[in-house]
Design a protein around this motif. Structure first.
Motif, PDB file in Angstrom:
ATOM      1  N   ASN A 302       0.820  -1.223   0.000  1.00 47.31           N
ATOM      2  CA  ASN A 302       0.000   0.000   0.000  1.00 47.31           C
ATOM      3  C   ASN A 302       0.849   1.266   0.000  1.00 47.31           C
ATOM      4  O   ASN A 302       0.386   2.335   0.377  1.00 47.31           O
ATOM      5  N   LEU A 303       2.112   1.143  -0.448  1.00 49.07           N
ATOM      6  CA  LEU A 303       3.029   2.279  -0.433  1.00 49.07           C
ATOM      7  C   LEU A 303       3.152   2.942  -1.806  1.00 49.07           C
ATOM      8  O   LEU A 303       3.987   3.820  -1.989  1.00 49.07           O
ATOM      9  N   PHE A 304       2.322   2.516  -2.762  1.00 49.51           N
ATOM     10  CA  PHE A 304       2.318   3.179  -4.071  1.00 49.51           C
ATOM     11  C   PHE A 304       0.926   3.050  -4.683  1.00 49.51           C
ATOM     12  O   PHE A 304       0.140   2.172  -4.325  1.00 49.51           O
ATOM     13  N   ARG A 305       0.624   3.956  -5.634  1.00 50.25           N
ATOM     14  CA  ARG A 305      -0.644   3.924  -6.369  1.00 50.25           C
ATOM     15  C   ARG A 305      -0.432   4.429  -7.786  1.00 50.25           C
ATOM     16  O   ARG A 305       0.473   5.227  -8.035  1.00 50.25           O
ATOM     17  N   VAL A 306      -1.290   3.965  -8.689  1.00 52.55           N
ATOM     18  CA  VAL A 306      -1.380   4.497 -10.055  1.00 52.55           C
ATOM     19  C   VAL A 306      -2.857   4.709 -10.354  1.00 52.55           C
ATOM     20  O   VAL A 306      -3.654   3.777 -10.217  1.00 52.55           O
ATOM     21  N   ASN A 307      -3.223   5.920 -10.772  1.00 51.80           N
ATOM     22  CA  ASN A 307      -4.617   6.223 -11.074  1.00 51.80           C
ATOM     23  C   ASN A 307      -4.750   7.032 -12.353  1.00 51.80           C
ATOM     24  O   ASN A 307      -3.920   7.890 -12.631  1.00 51.80           O
ATOM     25  N   MET A 308      -5.809   6.762 -13.110  1.00 49.27           N
ATOM     26  CA  MET A 308      -6.170   7.600 -14.244  1.00 49.27           C
ATOM     27  C   MET A 308      -6.898   8.839 -13.727  1.00 49.27           C
ATOM     28  O   MET A 308      -7.739   8.740 -12.833  1.00 49.27           O
ATOM     29  N   ILE A 309      -6.579  10.002 -14.288  1.00 53.28           N
ATOM     30  CA  ILE A 309      -7.251  11.241 -13.916  1.00 53.28           C
ATOM     31  C   ILE A 309      -7.480  12.093 -15.175  1.00 53.28           C
ATOM     32  O   ILE A 309      -6.915  11.806 -16.228  1.00 53.28           O
ATOM     33  N   ASP A 310      -8.286  13.116 -15.044  1.00 49.75           N
ATOM     34  CA  ASP A 310      -8.529  14.131 -16.083  1.00 49.75           C
ATOM     35  C   ASP A 310      -9.283  13.561 -17.283  1.00 49.75           C
ATOM     36  O   ASP A 310      -8.703  12.948 -18.180  1.00 49.75           O
ATOM     37  N   PHE A 311     -10.593  13.834 -17.301  1.00 46.23           N
ATOM     38  CA  PHE A 311     -11.445  13.264 -18.349  1.00 46.23           C
ATOM     39  C   PHE A 311     -12.310  14.330 -19.029  1.00 46.23           C
ATOM     40  O   PHE A 311     -13.384  14.026 -19.533  1.00 46.23           O
ATOM     41  N   ALA A 312     -11.808  15.568 -19.039  1.00 44.44           N
ATOM     42  CA  ALA A 312     -12.572  16.663 -19.650  1.00 44.44           C
ATOM     43  C   ALA A 312     -12.653  16.545 -21.166  1.00 44.44           C
ATOM     44  O   ALA A 312     -13.468  17.222 -21.797  1.00 44.44           O
ATOM     45  N   HIS A 313     -11.806  15.713 -21.773  1.00 43.39           N
ATOM     46  CA  HIS A 313     -11.831  15.532 -23.228  1.00 43.39           C
ATOM     47  C   HIS A 313     -12.101  14.074 -23.602  1.00 43.39           C
ATOM     48  O   HIS A 313     -11.818  13.658 -24.727  1.00 43.39           O
ATOM     49  N   SER A 314     -12.645  13.322 -22.653  1.00 39.03           N
ATOM     50  CA  SER A 314     -12.979  11.922 -22.923  1.00 39.03           C
ATOM     51  C   SER A 314     -14.426  11.824 -23.378  1.00 39.03           C
ATOM     52  O   SER A 314     -15.266  12.628 -22.976  1.00 39.03           O
ATOM     53  N   SER A 315     -14.714  10.837 -24.196  1.00 40.70           N
ATOM     54  CA  SER A 315     -16.069  10.710 -24.732  1.00 40.70           C
ATOM     55  C   SER A 315     -16.373   9.249 -25.062  1.00 40.70           C
ATOM     56  O   SER A 315     -15.453   8.442 -25.270  1.00 40.70           O
ATOM     57  N   PRO A 316     -17.661   8.888 -25.113  1.00 41.73           N
ATOM     58  CA  PRO A 316     -18.035   7.523 -25.486  1.00 41.73           C
ATOM     59  C   PRO A 316     -17.573   7.199 -26.903  1.00 41.73           C
ATOM     60  O   PRO A 316     -17.573   8.062 -27.779  1.00 41.73           O
ATOM     61  N   SER A 317     -17.179   5.957 -27.114  1.00 40.34           N
ATOM     62  CA  SER A 317     -16.721   5.532 -28.436  1.00 40.34           C
ATOM     63  C   SER A 317     -16.771   4.014 -28.527  1.00 40.34           C
ATOM     64  O   SER A 317     -16.609   3.314 -27.522  1.00 40.34           O
ATOM     65  N   GLU A 318     -16.992   3.502 -29.721  1.00 43.69           N
ATOM     66  CA  GLU A 318     -16.966   2.060 -29.945  1.00 43.69           C
ATOM     67  C   GLU A 318     -15.660   1.625 -30.606  1.00 43.69           C
ATOM     68  O   GLU A 318     -15.510   0.464 -30.983  1.00 43.69           O
TER      69      GLU A 318
END
Length: 346
Positions: A302-318
């Motif tokens: 529990n001494l490290f983490r990786v996370n996705m952030i910032d989704f102001a330009h993300s959109s649904p897609s197939e």
């Protein structure tokens, strides 16, 4: 390893700025390393934190950015999903806690309310990396495209951009950072040494941190190979590890990992780590190429983490998000190279 000249800035976070006329339950977020900062820029809005310990990100209305980010989080966290792809995505994100209105500068500002992924660390070292050669949407104007390309001259070649970092210096007991121009001039030849600046002075601890980072990224890459739900443009990965070495040394001793030979041999002999190769030895992790017992211990740390952030330009897609996959794999390759170096010197 190539060297780059850096302009180091020392930052001693003693607490929030109390001169901002915030409500009593609001303060400036002390662990921000990139993006809009409060009191700076055209709008003067930045990352804050509330008394519940949640991070508050301002929702900008221009170009529909705020609407897109709210839509993304609502879709992932608040809609009833039986889709395992969406459920798996949640494990890569900070937890979403809705929207909070804050009265600042004589008007109400809407903020995303998110988990503070740095909260469990005593002295976090933090790295923000924007993923993908292309950081603008398809409908972006010519001026916007030109602006994005000019910020990082080698961004498309590298496949990702370091937006900011701060590293805890245990000897000085403060955080050090690099000035923004330093990151913007990074090239493929200097990127590895820039990423190396994010690590500690202990090669063996670095080996464990890098093993953890690589494995998390390979799991994310595996998810992207299967998902056809979203396109992520201009999204970042946030890397965090505990900068206090005593926490790592205690954990290493408790887990019996203080002798690095087993890790070093596991990695070097198997030409670390390649998710695409067929591993004959069933005791090896299919994601990172390490012995499964070692891999399990590191991943449960529990001494490290990786996370996705910032989704102001993300959109649904197939469609398959090849832009993100290309950038992610280039970053993985750089981290693999660093892992080899640190294992050989540990």
């Amino acid at each position: 390893m190539f060297l780059v000249k850096s302009s180091i800035m020392e930052i001693n976070f003693q607490g929030p700025n109390k001169q901002q006329n915030f409500p009593d339950d609001i303060e400036i977020f002390p662990n921000q390393v990139a993006g809009h900062r409060h009191g700076q820029g055209r709008l003067g809005l930045g990352i804050l934190k509330n008394k519940s310990g949640h991070v508050l990100k301002p929702l900008f209305e221009d170009a529909g950015r705020g609407v897109k980010e709210i839509s993304f989080y609502e879709n992932v966290f608040h809609h009833n999903h039986s889709d395992p792809i969406i459920e798996e995505l949640r494990s890569f994100l900070p937890v979403y806690h809705g929207i909070q209105d804050i009265y600042i500068r004589s008007k109400n500002i809407k903020y995303l309310c998110l988990e503070d992924v740095s909260e469990t660390f005593q002295n976090p070292s933090i790295l923000d990396v924007k993923i993908g050669p292309i950081t603008y949407e398809k409908e972006a104007s010519a001026s916007k495209i030109k602006e994005q390309k000019s910020k990082y001259l080698y961004g498309e070649v590298c496949g990702f951009r370091i937006l900011g970092m701060k590293v805890y210096d245990e000897e000085k007991q403060l955080h050090v950072s690099q000035e923004k121009p330093f990151f913007r001039q990074l090239s493929p030849d200097t990127m590895a040494s820039a990423l190396d600046l994010f690590l500690t002075k202990d090669k063996f601890i670095n080996s464990l941190i890098l093993c953890g980072f690589i494995h998390k990224l390979l799991k994310l890459d595996n998810w992207f190979s299967r998902q056809r739900k979203f396109i992520f443009v201009g999204s970042s990965l946030l890397f965090i590890y505990e900068g206090t070495s005593s926490f790592w040394k205690t954990w290493i001793y408790d887990k019996g990992l203080h002798c690095s030979n087993s890790i070093k041999n596991s990695v070097v002999e198997h030409n670390i780590p390649d998710i695409h190769r067929n591993l004959v030895n069933t005791d090896m992790c299919v994601f990172c190429g390490l012995d499964k017992n070692i891999c399990t211990e590191v991943l449960n740390c529990n001494l490290f983490r990786v996370n996705m952030i910032d989704f102001a330009h993300s959109s649904p897609s197939e469609e398959k998000d090849m832009n993100y996959i290309i950038g992610l794999n280039k970053l993985i390759d750089y981290l693999k190279g660093l892992l080899k170096v640190h294992l050989q010197n540990s």
